[in-house]
Design a protein around this motif. Structure first.
Motif, mmCIF file in Angstrom:
data_model
loop_
_atom_site.group_PDB
_atom_site.id
_atom_site.type_symbol
_atom_site.label_atom_id
_atom_site.label_comp_id
_atom_site.label_asym_id
_atom_site.label_seq_id
_atom_site.Cartn_x
_atom_site.Cartn_y
_atom_site.Cartn_z
ATOM 1 N N MET A 78 0.649 -1.260 0.071
ATOM 2 C CA MET A 78 -0.028 -0.016 0.055
ATOM 3 C C MET A 78 0.974 1.249 0.075
ATOM 4 S SD MET A 78 -3.587 -0.993 0.551
ATOM 5 C CE MET A 78 -3.225 -2.477 1.154
ATOM 6 N N LYS A 79 0.688 2.118 -1.008
ATOM 7 C CA LYS A 79 1.526 3.369 -1.104
ATOM 8 C C LYS A 79 0.982 4.582 -0.517
ATOM 9 C CE LYS A 79 4.194 0.999 -4.347
ATOM 10 N NZ LYS A 79 4.204 -0.311 -3.975
ATOM 11 N N ASN A 80 -0.373 4.517 -0.183
ATOM 12 C CA ASN A 80 -0.845 5.838 0.356
ATOM 13 C C ASN A 80 -1.626 5.821 1.581
ATOM 14 O OD1 ASN A 80 -2.764 4.058 -0.615
ATOM 15 N ND2 ASN A 80 -4.141 5.715 -1.723
ATOM 16 N N VAL A 81 -1.089 4.928 2.436
ATOM 17 C CA VAL A 81 -1.587 4.816 3.840
ATOM 18 C C VAL A 81 -1.146 6.226 4.800
ATOM 19 C CG1 VAL A 81 -1.499 3.749 6.086
ATOM 20 C CG2 VAL A 81 -1.951 2.473 3.920
ATOM 21 N N ASP A 82 -1.979 7.010 5.488
ATOM 22 C CA ASP A 82 -1.207 8.055 6.206
ATOM 23 C C ASP A 82 -2.152 8.249 7.540
ATOM 24 O OD1 ASP A 82 -0.712 10.496 7.242
ATOM 25 O OD2 ASP A 82 -0.665 11.685 5.297
ATOM 26 N N ASN A 83 -1.349 7.573 8.609
ATOM 27 C CA ASN A 83 -2.106 7.560 9.851
ATOM 28 C C ASN A 83 -2.284 8.993 10.277
ATOM 29 O OD1 ASN A 83 -2.558 4.762 9.822
ATOM 30 N ND2 ASN A 83 -0.198 4.518 10.502
ATOM 31 N N ASN A 84 -1.779 10.066 9.739
ATOM 32 C CA ASN A 84 -1.957 11.474 10.105
ATOM 33 C C ASN A 84 -3.219 12.058 9.660
ATOM 34 O OD1 ASN A 84 0.095 11.391 11.956
ATOM 35 N ND2 ASN A 84 1.407 11.501 10.363
ATOM 36 N N ALA A 85 -3.797 11.300 8.617
ATOM 37 C CA ALA A 85 -4.875 12.058 7.912
ATOM 38 C C ALA A 85 -5.936 12.148 8.903
ATOM 39 C CB ALA A 85 -5.336 11.063 6.809
ATOM 40 N N PRO A 86 -6.616 13.299 8.618
ATOM 41 C CA PRO A 86 -7.707 13.882 9.532
ATOM 42 C C PRO A 86 -9.039 12.942 9.717
ATOM 43 C CG PRO A 86 -7.837 15.185 7.676
ATOM 44 C CD PRO A 86 -6.602 14.165 7.519
ATOM 45 N N ILE A 87 -9.508 12.501 10.707
ATOM 46 C CA ILE A 87 -10.700 11.720 10.457
ATOM 47 C C ILE A 87 -11.865 12.411 9.478
ATOM 48 C CG2 ILE A 87 -12.731 11.048 12.041
ATOM 49 C CD1 ILE A 87 -10.251 9.706 12.880
ATOM 50 N N LEU B 5 -11.449 -0.136 -2.135
ATOM 51 C CA LEU B 5 -11.555 0.489 -0.812
ATOM 52 C C LEU B 5 -10.701 -0.373 0.217
ATOM 53 C CD1 LEU B 5 -13.481 1.974 -2.432
ATOM 54 C CD2 LEU B 5 -14.902 2.353 -0.611
ATOM 55 N N ASN B 6 -10.100 0.361 1.175
ATOM 56 C CA ASN B 6 -9.289 -0.228 1.981
ATOM 57 C C ASN B 6 -9.914 0.165 3.602
ATOM 58 O OD1 ASN B 6 -7.672 -1.315 4.184
ATOM 59 N ND2 ASN B 6 -5.948 -0.433 3.451
ATOM 60 N N ILE B 7 -10.807 -0.743 4.143
ATOM 61 C CA ILE B 7 -11.479 -0.329 5.484
ATOM 62 C C ILE B 7 -10.495 -0.337 6.682
ATOM 63 C CG2 ILE B 7 -13.494 -1.319 4.752
ATOM 64 C CD1 ILE B 7 -13.331 -3.515 6.527
ATOM 65 N N TYR B 8 -9.141 -1.080 6.706
ATOM 66 C CA TYR B 8 -8.279 -1.344 7.608
ATOM 67 C C TYR B 8 -7.565 0.025 7.992
ATOM 68 C CZ TYR B 8 -9.856 -5.778 7.452
ATOM 69 O OH TYR B 8 -10.698 -6.886 7.330
ATOM 70 N N GLU B 9 -7.083 0.823 6.901
ATOM 71 C CA GLU B 9 -6.135 1.624 6.915
ATOM 72 C C GLU B 9 -6.518 3.164 6.949
ATOM 73 O OE1 GLU B 9 -3.259 0.759 8.139
ATOM 74 O OE2 GLU B 9 -3.547 -1.452 7.509
ATOM 75 N N ARG B 10 -5.752 4.419 7.262
ATOM 76 C CA ARG B 10 -6.442 5.532 7.157
ATOM 77 C C ARG B 10 -5.658 6.495 6.147
ATOM 78 N NH1 ARG B 10 -6.543 8.442 12.946
ATOM 79 N NH2 ARG B 10 -6.417 10.752 11.956
ATOM 80 N N GLY B 11 -6.109 7.275 5.337
ATOM 81 C CA GLY B 11 -5.417 8.022 4.394
ATOM 82 C C GLY B 11 -6.329 9.114 4.001
ATOM 83 N N TYR B 12 -5.750 10.206 3.412
ATOM 84 C CA TYR B 12 -6.683 11.204 2.806
ATOM 85 C C TYR B 12 -7.843 10.737 2.030
ATOM 86 C CZ TYR B 12 -3.730 14.628 4.952
ATOM 87 O OH TYR B 12 -3.077 15.285 5.900
#
Length: 126
Positions: free
Chosen positions: A1-10, A108-115
Motif C-alpha cells: 500500500m502506497k498511500n496509507v497516512d495515519n496522520n490523515a484527519p478523521i 477500498l481499504n477499510i483497515y487503514e487511514r488516508g486522505y
C-alpha cells in the motif's frame, strides 16, 4: 500500500451521513489500483461496510450522475496491525451510472487511514 497516512484527519460527516469530500485526486491510480486504494478506515463499528458506503454515497458520476454501487469481492490480502488476523483485504466495488460505457471498479481499504479524495473521473454528489 502506497498511500496509507495515519496522520490523515478523521473525515467529516454531512447531514446525509456521507463523508464530506472537498478535494480531488490528481493521481489516476487513486482508488483504481490495488496499491493505491481509498483508505476509508473503519473504527470499531459493528458494520465494517459503513465507512465504505459513506464514501461511495458521497460520489457522483463525472457530470454529477447518480451512481449505484455493488460490492463485488474482497481481494488482495495485505499485512495490517488493525485486524485480529494480522491481515486485511481490499473491497472491490463496481460503480455504474446512466450513460456510462462500462462499469468502474474502485478498491477500498477499510483497515487503514488516508486522505479521502474524489477519484479521477468522478465528482462529488450535490
Amino acid at each position: 500500500m502506497k498511500n496509507v497516512d495515519n496522520n490523515a484527519p478523521i473525515p467529516t460527516l454531512t447531514k446525509d451521513n456521507t463523508f464530506l469530500l472537498t478535494e480531488y485526486s490528481k493521481d489516476k491510480k487513486y482508488g483504481y489500483d490495488p496499491d493505491y486504494p481509498v483508505n476509508v478506515f473503519y473504527q470499531n463499528t459493528k458494520n465494517e461496510n459503513l465507512n465504505a458506503e459513506r464514501f461511495l454515497n458521497a460520489l457522483a458520476g463525472p457530470k454529477g450522475e447518480k451512481i449505484t454501487f455493488t460490492k463485488l469481492e474482497s481481494c488482495c490480502p495485505f499485512p495490517t496491525k488493525r485486524s485480529e488476523m494480522g491481515a486485511g483485504f481490499l473491497d472491490v466495488y463496481e460503480l455504474t451510472w446512466q450513460g456510462q460505457t462500462s462499469p468502474t471498479k474502485l478498491y477500498l481499504n477499510i483497515y487503514e487511514r488516508g486522505y479521502l479524495l474524489v477519484p479521477v473521473g468522478l465528482s462529488v454528489k450535490k
